[in-house]
Design a protein around this motif. Structure first.
Motif, PDB file in Angstrom:
ATOM      1  N   ALA A  31     -77.306  70.772 -14.531  1.00 20.77           N
ATOM      2  CA  ALA A  31     -77.742  71.187 -13.194  1.00 20.77           C
ATOM      3  C   ALA A  31     -78.409  70.053 -12.420  1.00 20.77           C
ATOM      4  O   ALA A  31     -78.524  70.111 -11.199  1.00 20.77           O
ATOM      5  N   ASP A  32     -78.833  68.997 -13.136  1.00 23.95           N
ATOM      6  CA  ASP A  32     -79.506  67.913 -12.415  1.00 23.95           C
ATOM      7  C   ASP A  32     -78.519  66.931 -11.800  1.00 23.95           C
ATOM      8  O   ASP A  32     -78.907  65.975 -11.144  1.00 23.95           O
ATOM      9  N   ILE A  33     -77.214  67.146 -12.021  1.00 23.04           N
ATOM     10  CA  ILE A  33     -76.214  66.293 -11.357  1.00 23.04           C
ATOM     11  C   ILE A  33     -75.628  67.082 -10.193  1.00 23.04           C
ATOM     12  O   ILE A  33     -74.787  67.963 -10.374  1.00 23.04           O
ATOM     13  N   LYS A  34     -76.094  66.767  -9.014  1.00 24.21           N
ATOM     14  CA  LYS A  34     -75.735  67.551  -7.840  1.00 24.21           C
ATOM     15  C   LYS A  34     -75.112  66.677  -6.757  1.00 24.21           C
ATOM     16  O   LYS A  34     -74.197  67.083  -6.062  1.00 24.21           O
ATOM     17  N   VAL A  35     -75.637  65.467  -6.627  1.00 25.46           N
ATOM     18  CA  VAL A  35     -75.133  64.555  -5.596  1.00 25.46           C
ATOM     19  C   VAL A  35     -74.320  63.454  -6.277  1.00 25.46           C
ATOM     20  O   VAL A  35     -74.845  62.685  -7.077  1.00 25.46           O
ATOM     21  N   VAL A  36     -73.022  63.442  -5.995  1.00 24.34           N
ATOM     22  CA  VAL A  36     -72.128  62.528  -6.699  1.00 24.34           C
ATOM     23  C   VAL A  36     -71.450  61.589  -5.728  1.00 24.34           C
ATOM     24  O   VAL A  36     -70.923  62.010  -4.700  1.00 24.34           O
ATOM     25  N   MET A  37     -71.467  60.307  -6.082  1.00 26.21           N
ATOM     26  CA  MET A  37     -70.855  59.340  -5.174  1.00 26.21           C
ATOM     27  C   MET A  37     -69.516  58.857  -5.729  1.00 26.21           C
ATOM     28  O   MET A  37     -69.339  58.685  -6.918  1.00 26.21           O
ATOM     29  N   MET A  38     -68.581  58.679  -4.807  1.00 25.98           N
ATOM     30  CA  MET A  38     -67.248  58.206  -5.185  1.00 25.98           C
ATOM     31  C   MET A  38     -67.145  56.766  -4.733  1.00 25.98           C
ATOM     32  O   MET A  38     -67.367  56.455  -3.564  1.00 25.98           O
ATOM     33  N   THR A  39     -66.853  55.850  -5.651  1.00 26.62           N
ATOM     34  CA  THR A  39     -66.706  54.476  -5.201  1.00 26.62           C
ATOM     35  C   THR A  39     -65.502  53.807  -5.858  1.00 26.62           C
ATOM     36  O   THR A  39     -64.797  54.431  -6.654  1.00 26.62           O
ATOM     37  N   SER A  40     -65.250  52.550  -5.476  1.00 26.41           N
ATOM     38  CA  SER A  40     -64.109  51.834  -6.049  1.00 26.41           C
ATOM     39  C   SER A  40     -64.371  50.335  -5.935  1.00 26.41           C
ATOM     40  O   SER A  40     -65.400  49.917  -5.408  1.00 26.41           O
ATOM     41  N   CYS A  41     -63.447  49.532  -6.438  1.00 24.64           N
ATOM     42  CA  CYS A  41     -63.623  48.079  -6.378  1.00 24.64           C
ATOM     43  C   CYS A  41     -63.267  47.550  -4.987  1.00 24.64           C
ATOM     44  O   CYS A  41     -63.977  46.740  -4.409  1.00 24.64           O
ATOM     45  N   ILE A  42     -62.127  47.983  -4.469  1.00 26.19           N
ATOM     46  CA  ILE A  42     -61.684  47.534  -3.147  1.00 26.19           C
ATOM     47  C   ILE A  42     -61.311  48.763  -2.312  1.00 26.19           C
ATOM     48  O   ILE A  42     -61.340  49.882  -2.827  1.00 26.19           O
ATOM     49  N   SER A  43     -60.939  48.558  -1.056  1.00 26.84           N
ATOM     50  CA  SER A  43     -60.575  49.732  -0.262  1.00 26.84           C
ATOM     51  C   SER A  43     -59.096  50.063  -0.464  1.00 26.84           C
ATOM     52  O   SER A  43     -58.327  49.239  -0.941  1.00 26.84           O
ATOM     53  N   GLY A  44     -58.769  51.287  -0.140  1.00 23.41           N
ATOM     54  CA  GLY A  44     -57.377  51.719  -0.257  1.00 23.41           C
ATOM     55  C   GLY A  44     -57.010  52.245  -1.632  1.00 23.41           C
ATOM     56  O   GLY A  44     -55.852  52.558  -1.899  1.00 23.41           O
ATOM     57  N   GLU A  45     -57.996  52.375  -2.528  1.00 28.65           N
ATOM     58  CA  GLU A  45     -57.677  52.847  -3.876  1.00 28.65           C
ATOM     59  C   GLU A  45     -57.603  54.380  -3.959  1.00 28.65           C
ATOM     60  O   GLU A  45     -57.191  54.925  -4.976  1.00 28.65           O
ATOM     61  N   GLY A  46     -58.069  55.034  -2.895  1.00 28.65           N
ATOM     62  CA  GLY A  46     -57.965  56.498  -2.870  1.00 28.65           C
ATOM     63  C   GLY A  46     -59.282  57.238  -2.989  1.00 28.65           C
ATOM     64  O   GLY A  46     -59.295  58.418  -3.338  1.00 28.65           O
ATOM     65  N   LYS A  47     -60.391  56.554  -2.683  1.00 26.33           N
ATOM     66  CA  LYS A  47     -61.710  57.213  -2.750  1.00 26.33           C
ATOM     67  C   LYS A  47     -61.784  58.441  -1.860  1.00 26.33           C
ATOM     68  O   LYS A  47     -62.248  59.486  -2.272  1.00 26.33           O
ATOM     69  N   SER A  48     -61.359  58.257  -0.606  1.00 24.91           N
ATOM     70  CA  SER A  48     -61.542  59.340   0.357  1.00 24.91           C
ATOM     71  C   SER A  48     -60.713  60.555  -0.028  1.00 24.91           C
ATOM     72  O   SER A  48     -61.203  61.685   0.011  1.00 24.91           O
ATOM     73  N   GLU A  49     -59.485  60.315  -0.423  1.00 20.70           N
ATOM     74  CA  GLU A  49     -58.651  61.465  -0.826  1.00 20.70           C
ATOM     75  C   GLU A  49     -59.216  62.132  -2.071  1.00 20.70           C
ATOM     76  O   GLU A  49     -59.240  63.351  -2.168  1.00 20.70           O
ATOM     77  N   THR A  50     -59.687  61.315  -3.007  1.00 20.65           N
ATOM     78  CA  THR A  50     -60.247  61.898  -4.230  1.00 20.65           C
ATOM     79  C   THR A  50     -61.535  62.662  -3.917  1.00 20.65           C
ATOM     80  O   THR A  50     -61.764  63.747  -4.455  1.00 20.65           O
ATOM     81  N   SER A  51     -62.363  62.113  -3.021  1.00 19.01           N
ATOM     82  CA  SER A  51     -63.608  62.807  -2.638  1.00 19.01           C
ATOM     83  C   SER A  51     -63.284  64.171  -2.041  1.00 19.01           C
ATOM     84  O   SER A  51     -63.879  65.187  -2.403  1.00 19.01           O
ATOM     85  N   TYR A  52     -62.327  64.155  -1.117  1.00 25.71           N
ATOM     86  CA  TYR A  52     -61.967  65.417  -0.468  1.00 25.71           C
ATOM     87  C   TYR A  52     -61.388  66.411  -1.481  1.00 25.71           C
ATOM     88  O   TYR A  52     -61.768  67.586  -1.501  1.00 25.71           O
ATOM     89  N   ASN A  53     -60.496  65.925  -2.329  1.00 26.08           N
ATOM     90  CA  ASN A  53     -59.875  66.823  -3.306  1.00 26.08           C
ATOM     91  C   ASN A  53     -60.902  67.417  -4.267  1.00 26.08           C
ATOM     92  O   ASN A  53     -60.837  68.595  -4.604  1.00 26.08           O
TER      93      ASN A  53
END
Ligand SMILES: Nc1ncnc2c1ncn2[C@@H]1O[C@H](COP(=O)(O)OP(=O)(O)O)[C@@H](O)[C@H]1O
Ligand SMILES: [Mg+2]
Length: 233
Positions: A31-53
C-alpha cells in the motif's frame, strides 16, 4: 473539471496481457507504493504509451487513477489521446495560470483522470523545484489509489530526477534492441541513487516474430526470479 473523450488507442493482445502483469507487480508491491514514475534511457522508447496503458489498466480494475504527464519539454501524449479539447496542463498550473481543477481532466474511462503537460517550456526544472509540485502530489495521494507519472528520459535530461522526489517507485521502459546494456545499467544506478526503487522493467516494441516465446515475458519484476537466477550464477 473537464470531461474528455479519449481517442481510442488500440492495444494488441500481447501488450494488454503484459500490462496486466505490470499492474499485478504494482498491486502486490504494498500500500505504500502509490506514486509510480515511468522513465527510460532516451525518448521514443514508449514511456507515454506504457504510462497510459498502465493507468488505464489500473482504472479498469476499479482503482481511482491519475495519469500526470511531466514531460514538459517534448510531450506527445495529448496529441495521442485528445482531439484538441484540452487547453491547459501542468505547466499552466505550476506557473500559477490555472487552478488544479482546471487541469485535471476526467475521461470516458471511469476512474481514470489525466493531467496533460500543458504548454511546453524550455526549463521545466524551475517549475518542478517549486514546493507547489511536491505539495500537490502529496495532496492528490489522498484522492487517488494510484498516480502514474510519465517523465522525460532519465538518461537525457535531469527533470526526471527532480520529479522522482515525489515518487515511491519507478518503472523503466526499454525499447527492445535499441539500448546498450551499459546505458540501461547507468540509468538503473541513477534510480538507485535517487532512492526510487525499480519496480519493473518494461521491454517495449518487442518484435513478436523474432522474440517467439520470450514475448510472453516482456514485463518482468526486476527483483524477481531473473535477478535471483543471476545472483545464484
Ligand atoms: N509496443 C509498441 N509497439 C510499437 N510502437 C510503439 C509501442 N509503444 C510505443 N510505440 C510508438 O513509439 C513512439 C514513441 O512512443 P512514446 O510513448 O511517445 O515514447 P516516449 O514517451 O518514451 O518518448 C510512438 O509513435 C508510439 O506509438
Ligand atoms: Mg513521452
Amino acid at each position: 473539471m473537464n470531461t474528455i473523450k479519449l481517442k481510442p488507442l488500440k492495444l494488441t493482445y500481447g501488450v494488454k496481457e503484459e500490462m496486466n502483469n505490470l499492474r499485478t507487480n504494482l498491486l502486490f508491491s504494498g500500500a505504500d507504493i502509490k506514486v509510480v514514475m515511468m522513465t527510460s534511457c532516451i525518448s521514443g522508447e514508449g514511456k507515454s504509451e506504457t504510462s497510459y496503458n498502465l493507468a488505464r489498466s489500473l482504472a479498469e480494475l476499479g482503482k481511482k487513477t491519475l495519469l500526470v504527464d511531466t514531460d514538459l519539454r517534448k510531450s506527445a501524449l495529448i496529441r495521442v489521446l485528445d482531439n484538441g479539447s484540452v487547453q491547459n496542463g501542468l505547466s499552466h498550473y505550476l506557473s500559477g495560470q490555472s487552478t488544479i481543477n482546471d487541469v485535471v481532466n476526467k475521461t470516458n474511462i471511469p476512474g481514470l483522470n489525466i493531467i496533460f503537460a500543458g504548454r511546453l517550456v524550455p526549463n521545466p526544472i524551475e517549475l518542478f523545484s517549486k514546493k507547489l509540485f511536491e505539495k500537490t502530489i502529496e495532496n492528490l495521494r489522498s484522492v487517488y489509489d494510484y498516480i502514474v507519472i510519465d517523465t522525460p528520459p532519465l538518461g537525457m535530461v535531469v527533470d526526471a530526477s527532480v520529479v522522482s522526489r515525489v515518487c515511491d517507485a519507478s518503472i523503466l521502459v526499454i525499447e527492445s534492441g535499441n539500448i546498450k546494456r551499459k546505458f540501461a545499467q547507468r540509468v538503473v544506478n541513477k534510480l538507485k541513487e535517487l532512492k526510487c526503487p525499480l519496480l519493473g522493467v518494461a521491454l517495449n516494441k518487442v518484435d513478436r516474430k523474432k522474440a517467439g516465446s520470450y514475448y510472453g515475458k516482456q514485463y518482468q519484476k526486476y527483483y524477481g526470479k531473473e535477478e535471483k537466477r543471476k545472483r545464484e550464477k
